[in-house]
Design a protein around this motif. Sequence first.
Motif: not given
Length: 356
Positions: A34, A36, A137, A189, A191-192, A194, A224, A228
Amino acid sequence: MPLSPAKLTVSDDPMTATPPTIIASLSNTSDEPSWQEQLNTLISSPSELFDLLRLPSELLTAAEEATKLFPLRVPRPYLSRIKKADLNDPLLKQVLPLGLEQEVNNAFTNDPLGEKESNPVRGIIHKYHGRVLLVSSPQCAINCRYCFRRTFDYHNNTPSRREWLESLDYLVNDTSIEEVIFSGGDPFTLSDAQLRWLLEQISNIPHVKRIRFHTRLPIVVPSRVSEQLLNVLSALGQKVVVVVHCNHPQEIDEHVQHAFLKLRHVNITVLNQAVLLKSVNDSATTLIELNKQLFQCGVLPYYLHLMDKVTGTAHFQVPEVVAKKIHTELLAALPGYLVPKLVREERGAHSKTLVQ
Ligand code: SF4
Protein backbone atom coordinates in the motif's frame (compact mmCIF):
# COMPACT_ATOMS: atom_id res chain seq x y z
CA MET A 1 -20.27 23.73 0.02
CA PRO A 2 -19.71 20.97 2.57
CA LEU A 3 -17.88 17.82 1.67
CA SER A 4 -20.21 14.93 0.92
CA PRO A 5 -19.31 11.24 0.75
CA ALA A 6 -19.60 10.93 -3.02
CA LYS A 7 -18.44 7.78 -4.81
CA LEU A 8 -16.05 7.63 -7.71
CA THR A 9 -18.08 8.34 -10.83
CA VAL A 10 -17.47 7.81 -14.51
CA SER A 11 -17.26 10.95 -16.59
CA ASP A 12 -19.79 11.47 -19.37
CA ASP A 13 -17.56 14.07 -20.98
CA PRO A 14 -15.99 12.52 -24.09
CA MET A 15 -12.99 14.84 -23.71
CA THR A 16 -12.18 13.56 -20.25
CA ALA A 17 -13.65 10.08 -20.04
CA THR A 18 -11.04 7.31 -19.86
CA PRO A 19 -11.77 4.18 -21.92
CA PRO A 20 -13.16 1.32 -19.77
CA THR A 21 -10.32 -0.99 -20.81
CA ILE A 22 -7.77 1.40 -19.30
CA ILE A 23 -9.81 1.98 -16.16
CA ALA A 24 -10.12 -1.77 -15.63
CA SER A 25 -6.34 -2.00 -15.37
CA LEU A 26 -5.99 0.98 -13.03
CA SER A 27 -6.62 -0.78 -9.72
CA ASN A 28 -3.65 -1.89 -7.66
CA THR A 29 -3.23 -5.63 -7.38
CA SER A 30 -3.60 -6.86 -3.82
CA ASP A 31 0.01 -8.04 -3.54
CA GLU A 32 1.43 -4.56 -4.14
CA PRO A 33 2.47 -2.70 -0.97
CA SER A 34 0.00 0.00 0.00
CA TRP A 35 1.09 3.62 -0.27
CA GLN A 36 1.31 3.74 3.53
CA GLU A 37 3.72 0.77 3.48
CA GLN A 38 5.72 2.51 0.77
CA LEU A 39 6.07 5.58 3.00
CA ASN A 40 7.04 3.42 5.97
CA THR A 41 9.74 1.58 4.04
CA LEU A 42 11.36 4.38 2.09
CA ILE A 43 15.14 4.56 1.99
CA SER A 44 16.60 6.98 4.50
CA SER A 45 20.07 5.52 5.00
CA PRO A 46 22.81 6.56 2.54
CA SER A 47 24.56 3.21 2.95
CA GLU A 48 21.39 1.35 1.93
CA LEU A 49 21.00 3.63 -1.09
CA PHE A 50 24.63 3.03 -2.06
CA ASP A 51 24.24 -0.75 -1.68
CA LEU A 52 21.02 -0.98 -3.65
CA LEU A 53 22.27 1.18 -6.51
CA ARG A 54 25.88 -0.04 -6.44
CA LEU A 55 27.28 3.47 -6.04
CA PRO A 56 30.99 4.14 -5.42
CA SER A 57 31.76 3.85 -1.72
CA GLU A 58 34.20 6.80 -1.79
CA LEU A 59 31.17 9.14 -2.05
CA LEU A 60 29.43 7.65 0.98
CA THR A 61 30.99 9.80 3.73
CA ALA A 62 30.08 13.03 1.91
CA ALA A 63 26.57 11.71 1.39
CA GLU A 64 26.22 10.97 5.10
CA GLU A 65 27.44 14.48 5.96
CA ALA A 66 24.96 16.04 3.52
CA THR A 67 22.05 14.15 5.07
CA LYS A 68 22.78 15.83 8.41
CA LEU A 69 21.62 19.07 6.76
CA PHE A 70 18.73 17.57 4.80
CA PRO A 71 17.72 13.94 5.33
CA LEU A 72 17.66 11.31 2.62
CA ARG A 73 14.22 10.05 1.57
CA VAL A 74 13.75 7.88 -1.50
CA PRO A 75 10.62 5.77 -1.94
CA ARG A 76 11.16 2.33 -3.50
CA PRO A 77 8.88 2.82 -6.53
CA TYR A 78 11.07 5.80 -7.50
CA LEU A 79 14.26 3.87 -6.76
CA SER A 80 13.16 1.15 -9.18
CA ARG A 81 13.37 3.65 -12.05
CA ILE A 82 17.00 4.56 -11.32
CA LYS A 83 19.71 2.78 -13.29
CA LYS A 84 22.19 0.97 -11.08
CA ALA A 85 25.84 2.07 -10.93
CA ASP A 86 25.15 5.18 -13.00
CA LEU A 87 26.03 8.45 -11.27
CA ASN A 88 24.64 10.33 -14.26
CA ASP A 89 21.15 8.89 -13.91
CA PRO A 90 18.79 11.92 -13.94
CA LEU A 91 16.60 10.50 -11.18
CA LEU A 92 19.55 9.61 -8.97
CA LYS A 93 20.91 13.14 -9.31
CA GLN A 94 17.70 14.48 -7.78
CA VAL A 95 18.03 12.41 -4.60
CA LEU A 96 21.73 11.71 -4.09
CA PRO A 97 23.23 13.75 -1.21
CA LEU A 98 26.56 15.26 -2.27
CA GLY A 99 29.48 17.07 -0.66
CA LEU A 100 28.67 19.97 -3.03
CA GLU A 101 25.70 20.80 -0.80
CA GLN A 102 28.13 22.01 1.88
CA GLU A 103 29.78 24.60 -0.38
CA VAL A 104 29.12 28.20 0.58
CA ASN A 105 27.71 30.47 -2.14
CA ASN A 106 26.62 33.89 -0.93
CA ALA A 107 23.98 34.20 -3.65
CA PHE A 108 22.17 31.22 -2.10
CA THR A 109 20.34 31.71 1.22
CA ASN A 110 17.98 29.88 3.55
CA ASP A 111 14.88 31.94 2.68
CA PRO A 112 15.41 33.43 -0.80
CA LEU A 113 11.69 33.99 -1.37
CA GLY A 114 11.05 35.70 1.95
CA GLU A 115 8.38 33.18 2.93
CA LYS A 116 8.89 34.06 6.61
CA GLU A 117 7.57 37.55 5.80
CA SER A 118 4.45 36.06 4.19
CA ASN A 119 3.58 33.68 7.03
CA PRO A 120 0.77 35.56 8.85
CA VAL A 121 -0.43 32.61 10.96
CA ARG A 122 0.81 29.09 11.59
CA GLY A 123 0.53 26.89 8.52
CA ILE A 124 -0.44 29.65 6.06
CA ILE A 125 1.68 31.51 3.51
CA HIS A 126 -0.03 34.44 1.81
CA LYS A 127 2.02 35.93 -1.00
CA TYR A 128 -0.30 36.47 -3.95
CA HIS A 129 -3.69 38.15 -4.27
CA GLY A 130 -6.69 35.83 -4.09
CA ARG A 131 -4.87 32.67 -3.05
CA VAL A 132 -3.12 31.30 -0.01
CA LEU A 133 -0.89 28.35 0.52
CA LEU A 134 -1.48 25.86 3.30
CA VAL A 135 1.60 24.12 4.68
CA SER A 136 -0.61 21.11 5.15
CA SER A 137 2.10 18.51 5.79
CA PRO A 138 5.64 18.90 7.15
CA GLN A 139 6.98 15.95 5.19
CA CYS A 140 7.47 14.60 1.70
CA ALA A 141 7.72 11.09 0.34
CA ILE A 142 10.94 12.06 -1.37
CA ASN A 143 13.54 14.62 -0.44
CA CYS A 144 14.64 16.37 -3.61
CA ARG A 145 18.12 17.74 -3.04
CA TYR A 146 17.25 21.02 -4.83
CA CYS A 147 14.15 21.58 -2.67
CA PHE A 148 13.28 25.24 -2.20
CA ARG A 149 11.86 24.47 1.26
CA ARG A 150 14.74 22.34 2.50
CA THR A 151 15.36 24.87 5.27
CA PHE A 152 11.72 25.87 5.86
CA ASP A 153 10.59 26.20 9.47
CA TYR A 154 8.14 23.29 9.48
CA HIS A 155 8.39 23.05 13.26
CA ASN A 156 6.48 26.31 13.68
CA ASN A 157 4.15 25.60 10.78
CA THR A 158 2.63 22.29 11.75
CA PRO A 159 -0.57 23.23 13.52
CA SER A 160 -2.60 20.86 15.64
CA ARG A 161 -6.31 20.55 14.79
CA ARG A 162 -7.15 23.25 17.33
CA GLU A 163 -4.46 25.52 15.92
CA TRP A 164 -5.65 24.81 12.37
CA LEU A 165 -9.10 26.07 13.32
CA GLU A 166 -7.50 29.32 14.51
CA SER A 167 -5.35 29.58 11.38
CA LEU A 168 -8.30 28.89 9.11
CA ASP A 169 -10.07 31.92 10.60
CA TYR A 170 -7.58 33.85 8.51
CA LEU A 171 -9.24 32.43 5.38
CA VAL A 172 -12.74 33.02 6.71
CA ASN A 173 -11.95 36.66 7.41
CA ASP A 174 -10.37 37.47 4.03
CA THR A 175 -13.10 37.27 1.41
CA SER A 176 -10.62 38.00 -1.38
CA ILE A 177 -9.24 34.47 -1.04
CA GLU A 178 -10.76 32.35 -3.81
CA GLU A 179 -8.17 29.61 -3.99
CA VAL A 180 -6.50 27.48 -1.33
CA ILE A 181 -3.33 25.68 -2.30
CA PHE A 182 -2.36 22.59 -0.34
CA SER A 183 1.40 22.41 -0.27
CA GLY A 184 3.99 21.37 2.23
CA GLY A 185 5.87 19.20 2.38
CA ASP A 186 3.53 17.12 0.29
CA PRO A 187 -0.20 17.26 1.10
CA PHE A 188 -0.77 13.73 -0.17
CA THR A 189 1.41 12.36 2.64
CA LEU A 190 -1.55 13.16 4.91
CA SER A 191 -3.92 10.30 5.56
CA ASP A 192 -7.27 10.37 3.78
CA ALA A 193 -8.93 11.12 7.13
CA GLN A 194 -6.61 14.08 7.80
CA LEU A 195 -7.13 15.42 4.29
CA ARG A 196 -10.88 15.00 4.54
CA TRP A 197 -10.96 16.88 7.85
CA LEU A 198 -8.97 19.82 6.51
CA LEU A 199 -10.99 19.90 3.30
CA GLU A 200 -14.24 19.86 5.28
CA GLN A 201 -13.16 23.00 7.11
CA ILE A 202 -12.22 24.78 3.89
CA SER A 203 -15.12 23.64 1.77
CA ASN A 204 -17.45 25.40 4.23
CA ILE A 205 -15.91 28.79 3.40
CA PRO A 206 -18.20 30.25 0.71
CA HIS A 207 -15.66 32.52 -1.02
CA VAL A 208 -13.19 29.66 -1.63
CA LYS A 209 -13.94 28.50 -5.18
CA ARG A 210 -10.89 26.42 -6.07
CA ILE A 211 -8.67 23.98 -4.23
CA ARG A 212 -5.26 23.13 -5.57
CA PHE A 213 -2.77 20.49 -4.49
CA HIS A 214 0.93 20.59 -5.22
CA THR A 215 2.28 17.08 -4.99
CA ARG A 216 5.00 14.71 -6.12
CA LEU A 217 3.29 11.60 -4.69
CA PRO A 218 1.59 10.48 -7.94
CA ILE A 219 5.09 10.26 -9.41
CA VAL A 220 7.16 8.89 -6.56
CA VAL A 221 4.50 6.64 -4.96
CA PRO A 222 1.79 6.33 -7.61
CA SER A 223 -0.34 3.96 -5.49
CA ARG A 224 -1.18 7.04 -3.37
CA VAL A 225 -3.78 7.86 -6.02
CA SER A 226 -6.14 5.33 -4.46
CA GLU A 227 -9.88 5.06 -4.88
CA GLN A 228 -10.27 6.46 -1.35
CA LEU A 229 -8.25 9.55 -2.26
CA LEU A 230 -10.22 10.02 -5.48
CA ASN A 231 -13.44 9.84 -3.47
CA VAL A 232 -12.20 12.51 -1.05
CA LEU A 233 -11.17 14.81 -3.92
CA SER A 234 -14.18 14.25 -6.13
CA ALA A 235 -16.57 14.92 -3.24
CA LEU A 236 -15.49 18.55 -3.09
CA GLY A 237 -17.92 21.18 -4.28
CA GLN A 238 -15.02 23.36 -5.40
CA LYS A 239 -13.03 22.87 -8.57
CA VAL A 240 -9.95 20.74 -7.87
CA VAL A 241 -6.60 21.20 -9.55
CA VAL A 242 -3.65 18.89 -8.93
CA VAL A 243 -0.23 20.23 -9.90
CA VAL A 244 2.24 17.38 -10.10
CA HIS A 245 5.97 17.90 -10.11
CA CYS A 246 7.64 15.78 -12.77
CA ASN A 247 11.07 16.73 -14.04
CA HIS A 248 12.14 13.98 -16.39
CA PRO A 249 10.46 11.48 -18.75
CA GLN A 250 12.24 8.61 -16.99
CA GLU A 251 10.08 9.40 -13.95
CA ILE A 252 6.98 8.27 -15.84
CA ASP A 253 6.35 4.53 -15.85
CA GLU A 254 3.05 2.71 -16.37
CA HIS A 255 2.06 3.12 -12.69
CA VAL A 256 2.58 6.86 -12.89
CA GLN A 257 0.60 6.99 -16.14
CA HIS A 258 -2.25 5.18 -14.41
CA ALA A 259 -2.13 7.55 -11.46
CA PHE A 260 -2.49 10.54 -13.79
CA LEU A 261 -5.30 8.88 -15.74
CA LYS A 262 -7.18 8.11 -12.54
CA LEU A 263 -7.06 11.76 -11.50
CA ARG A 264 -8.28 12.81 -14.94
CA HIS A 265 -11.00 10.17 -14.79
CA VAL A 266 -12.72 12.04 -11.95
CA ASN A 267 -12.42 15.31 -13.88
CA ILE A 268 -9.55 16.77 -11.89
CA THR A 269 -7.41 19.21 -13.85
CA VAL A 270 -3.83 17.92 -13.74
CA LEU A 271 -0.95 20.27 -14.53
CA ASN A 272 2.79 19.77 -14.33
CA GLN A 273 5.48 22.04 -13.05
CA ALA A 274 9.10 21.13 -13.56
CA VAL A 275 12.26 22.70 -12.20
CA LEU A 276 15.09 23.24 -14.64
CA LEU A 277 18.04 21.39 -13.13
CA LYS A 278 21.60 21.18 -14.33
CA SER A 279 22.57 17.70 -15.57
CA VAL A 280 19.02 16.46 -14.94
CA ASN A 281 16.72 18.02 -17.52
CA ASP A 282 18.61 20.99 -18.98
CA SER A 283 18.11 19.95 -22.59
CA ALA A 284 15.30 20.68 -25.03
CA THR A 285 15.25 17.03 -26.13
CA THR A 286 14.48 15.86 -22.58
CA LEU A 287 11.80 18.47 -21.96
CA ILE A 288 10.13 17.90 -25.33
CA GLU A 289 9.87 14.20 -24.51
CA LEU A 290 8.62 14.97 -20.98
CA ASN A 291 5.80 17.21 -22.17
CA LYS A 292 4.75 14.81 -24.92
CA GLN A 293 4.59 11.92 -22.45
CA LEU A 294 2.66 13.96 -19.90
CA PHE A 295 0.09 14.94 -22.49
CA GLN A 296 -0.47 11.28 -23.35
CA CYS A 297 -1.68 10.85 -19.75
CA GLY A 298 -3.88 13.95 -19.74
CA VAL A 299 -1.38 16.25 -17.97
CA LEU A 300 -0.74 19.73 -19.34
CA PRO A 301 2.50 21.64 -18.81
CA TYR A 302 2.19 24.62 -16.46
CA TYR A 303 5.54 26.01 -15.34
CA LEU A 304 9.20 25.42 -16.01
CA HIS A 305 10.86 27.01 -12.99
CA LEU A 306 14.26 28.54 -12.73
CA MET A 307 15.58 27.25 -9.44
CA ASP A 308 15.13 29.22 -6.24
CA LYS A 309 18.52 30.10 -4.78
CA VAL A 310 18.40 28.01 -1.62
CA THR A 311 21.51 27.19 0.40
CA GLY A 312 23.12 23.93 -0.69
CA THR A 313 21.62 23.77 -4.19
CA ALA A 314 23.96 25.94 -6.31
CA HIS A 315 25.25 22.93 -8.27
CA PHE A 316 21.79 22.49 -9.81
CA GLN A 317 21.59 26.01 -11.21
CA VAL A 318 21.11 26.48 -14.96
CA PRO A 319 22.21 29.92 -16.23
CA GLU A 320 19.31 32.08 -17.40
CA VAL A 321 20.73 32.43 -20.89
CA VAL A 322 20.76 28.62 -21.25
CA ALA A 323 17.22 28.38 -19.85
CA LYS A 324 15.95 30.89 -22.43
CA LYS A 325 17.66 29.03 -25.26
CA ILE A 326 16.05 25.74 -24.16
CA HIS A 327 12.66 27.40 -23.88
CA THR A 328 12.99 28.86 -27.39
CA GLU A 329 13.73 25.36 -28.68
CA LEU A 330 10.58 24.06 -26.95
CA LEU A 331 8.52 26.77 -28.62
CA ALA A 332 9.91 25.79 -32.00
CA ALA A 333 9.31 22.07 -31.51
CA LEU A 334 5.96 21.82 -29.71
CA PRO A 335 2.45 23.23 -30.07
CA GLY A 336 1.92 26.14 -27.70
CA TYR A 337 -0.25 24.12 -25.30
CA LEU A 338 2.67 21.75 -24.65
CA VAL A 339 5.14 24.49 -23.75
CA PRO A 340 5.31 25.42 -20.05
CA LYS A 341 5.83 29.05 -19.04
CA LEU A 342 9.43 29.75 -18.09
CA VAL A 343 9.26 31.51 -14.71
CA ARG A 344 11.11 32.39 -11.58
CA GLU A 345 9.89 33.44 -8.16
CA GLU A 346 11.12 36.73 -6.77
CA ARG A 347 11.01 37.95 -3.22
CA GLY A 348 8.19 40.44 -2.75
CA ALA A 349 6.76 40.02 -6.29
CA HIS A 350 2.97 39.79 -6.65
CA SER A 351 3.13 36.83 -9.03
CA LYS A 352 5.67 34.54 -10.67
CA THR A 353 7.95 36.45 -13.01
CA LEU A 354 7.94 35.39 -16.66
CA VAL A 355 11.45 34.90 -18.04
CA GLN A 356 11.39 36.12 -21.62
S1 SF4 B 1 8.56 17.00 -3.20
FE1 SF4 B 1 8.65 19.24 -3.42
S2 SF4 B 1 8.58 20.04 -1.32
FE2 SF4 B 1 9.11 17.84 -1.20
S3 SF4 B 1 11.35 17.77 -1.18
FE3 SF4 B 1 10.71 17.56 -3.32
S4 SF4 B 1 10.75 19.68 -4.09
FE4 SF4 B 1 10.73 19.81 -1.86
